[in-house]
Scaffold this motif. Sequence first.
Motif, PDB file in Angstrom:
ATOM      1  N   GLY A   9       0.811  -1.223   0.000  1.00  0.00           N
ATOM      2  CA  GLY A   9       0.000   0.000   0.000  1.00  0.00           C
ATOM      3  C   GLY A   9       0.838   1.264   0.000  1.00  0.00           C
ATOM      4  O   GLY A   9       2.072   1.232  -0.125  1.00  0.00           O
ATOM      5  N   TYR A  10       0.141   2.362   0.137  1.00  0.00           N
ATOM      6  CA  TYR A  10       0.774   3.691   0.021  1.00  0.00           C
ATOM      7  C   TYR A  10       1.919   3.854   1.030  1.00  0.00           C
ATOM      8  O   TYR A  10       3.079   4.087   0.652  1.00  0.00           O
ATOM      9  N   THR A  13       4.649   0.660   1.064  1.00  0.00           N
ATOM     10  CA  THR A  13       5.715   0.580   0.047  1.00  0.00           C
ATOM     11  C   THR A  13       6.895   1.468   0.439  1.00  0.00           C
ATOM     12  O   THR A  13       8.062   1.079   0.257  1.00  0.00           O
ATOM     13  N   ASP A  30       0.165  -9.141   1.834  1.00  0.00           N
ATOM     14  CA  ASP A  30      -0.876  -8.179   1.443  1.00  0.00           C
ATOM     15  C   ASP A  30      -1.914  -8.934   0.619  1.00  0.00           C
ATOM     16  O   ASP A  30      -1.549  -9.808  -0.185  1.00  0.00           O
ATOM     17  N   ASN A  34      -6.378  -3.091  -1.854  1.00  0.00           N
ATOM     18  CA  ASN A  34      -6.278  -1.661  -2.185  1.00  0.00           C
ATOM     19  C   ASN A  34      -4.894  -1.323  -2.749  1.00  0.00           C
ATOM     20  O   ASN A  34      -4.392  -0.230  -2.537  1.00  0.00           O
ATOM     21  N   SER A  35      -4.305  -2.267  -3.460  1.00  0.00           N
ATOM     22  CA  SER A  35      -2.949  -2.031  -3.988  1.00  0.00           C
ATOM     23  C   SER A  35      -2.683  -3.009  -5.126  1.00  0.00           C
ATOM     24  O   SER A  35      -3.538  -3.841  -5.441  1.00  0.00           O
ATOM     25  N   THR A  36      -1.498  -2.879  -5.725  1.00  0.00           N
ATOM     26  CA  THR A  36      -1.165  -3.761  -6.846  1.00  0.00           C
ATOM     27  C   THR A  36       0.265  -4.285  -6.674  1.00  0.00           C
ATOM     28  O   THR A  36       1.092  -3.644  -6.042  1.00  0.00           O
ATOM     29  N   ALA A  39       3.364  -2.083  -7.582  1.00  0.00           N
ATOM     30  CA  ALA A  39       3.977  -1.154  -6.609  1.00  0.00           C
ATOM     31  C   ALA A  39       5.240  -1.794  -6.029  1.00  0.00           C
ATOM     32  O   ALA A  39       6.256  -1.124  -5.821  1.00  0.00           O
ATOM     33  N   GLU A 190       0.667   7.610  -3.736  1.00  0.00           N
ATOM     34  CA  GLU A 190      -0.677   7.140  -3.382  1.00  0.00           C
ATOM     35  C   GLU A 190      -1.494   6.985  -4.651  1.00  0.00           C
ATOM     36  O   GLU A 190      -1.573   7.908  -5.463  1.00  0.00           O
ATOM     37  N   LYS A 193      -7.939   3.829  -5.645  1.00  0.00           N
ATOM     38  CA  LYS A 193      -8.594   2.965  -6.631  1.00  0.00           C
ATOM     39  C   LYS A 193      -9.937   3.545  -7.072  1.00  0.00           C
ATOM     40  O   LYS A 193     -10.471   3.165  -8.091  1.00  0.00           O
TER      41      LYS A 193
END
Length: 346
Positions: A9-10, A13, A30, A34-36, A39, A190, A193
């Motif tokens: 996440g923001y 990472t 994770d 809410n992330s990929t 990242a 950040e 999504k």
Amino acid sequence: MILVTGGAGYIGTHAVLALMQSGHDVLVLDNLCNSTRSALDRVASLAGRRPRFVLGDIRNRALLDSVFAQFPIEAVMHFAGLKAVGESVREPLRYYDTNVGGSVNLCQAMAQAGVFRLVFSSSATVYGQSKKMPINEHCALGQPTNPYGQSKLMAEHVMHSVAESDPRWAIGLLRYFNPIGAHASGLLGEAPKSVPNNLLPYLLQVATGQRPSLPVYGTDYPTPDGTAVRDYIHVVDLAGAHLKALDYLMNHTGISVWNVGTGLGYSVLELVHAFEHVSKVKISLSFEPRRPGDIAQCWSDPTRARQQLDWVATRDLNCMLEDAWRWQCRNPEGYVLDTLELKIKL
Ligand code: NAD
Ligand code: WQD
């Protein structure tokens, strides 16, 4: 090895990168809700090596047990959680399940595995609208006005009880004020999504023309210009505070609490004007009523973190905005481009 939950996440990472750059081995857990993954590819390109990654959920106890059995984990940084205030009002059970239940599950798995060092992402939201400014760690905890805030407060209570129950625990609660900004490389930042809830991500999308105007929620607060005041903290400074907290927990058991902010408050309009100055882009504003549940002002007294952790924020508001703007210009759709590139390669 450090286990970082929510490490894709923001904030996670940036913390993973800081950990790797200071020589730690990192395992990210994770569920990517809410992330990929891309990242983490970017973290790898900046760190020059790849963090280990397990796709999974902190609520899955069997998975946690197998992770602790498989890897030599010395400590955990626990970022995984849900954070959208409005969504938490509509779906409170999901928030309590993840933020409280998931944290309980993690502490159980840690205790079973004999891992007792934990740094937890808490929030200044636990103070509610404090009567005293700036806010230090002795200030009374308030009544957060939404399930998200309540879930953070409940998770803090859980961790206090856990630390009292067994002297082997060393737990650090970091109460973040308002994290903004991005890595100076423009590679990490950040990536909301859906429609951003927070001020700066929304403003950035207005600046790039993705949204027509920025709603300014409330112009009648008892503040110098009538708009609400917050303590914005650069995400890279925040990541640095996690490293310092981890060091501290090597020699201190029990529970410790630190505010993580700059100690300076800026109003919504001050932030907008500072952004216009940095980016040379004019932001169109629409003045709206106050957002329900918002507080008028909130800024930190970060003295304890300076004294106990030798940590201070070194990046000012202009730096936060410059870095955020670089990130937004290079990644207007967040990490999506990497995914497309990957599909083309395949
Ligand atoms: P984020 O959404 O970018 O990162 C959270 C990560 O946790 C995401 O990668 C998500 O996929 C993962 N996750 C969520 N539920 C999970 C689950 N059940 N199992 C495994 N992974 C899961 O958010 P962020 O801004 O990086 O915030 C990180 C932490 O800091 C959160 O706990 C948040 O509540 C806290 N916090 C954030 C702010 C803020 O303004 N960003 C302020 C104070 C505290
Ligand atoms: C800042 C100010 C808004 C959007 C939230 C959570 C808190 C923490 C950080 C996780 C407020 C105003 C906002 C917009 C605006 N998160 N605003 N127009 O509310 O201080 O804190 O995020 O722990 O728990 O509550 O941050 O960025 O949403 O708002 O005028 O489009 O900007 O009203 O005064 P907030 P924010």
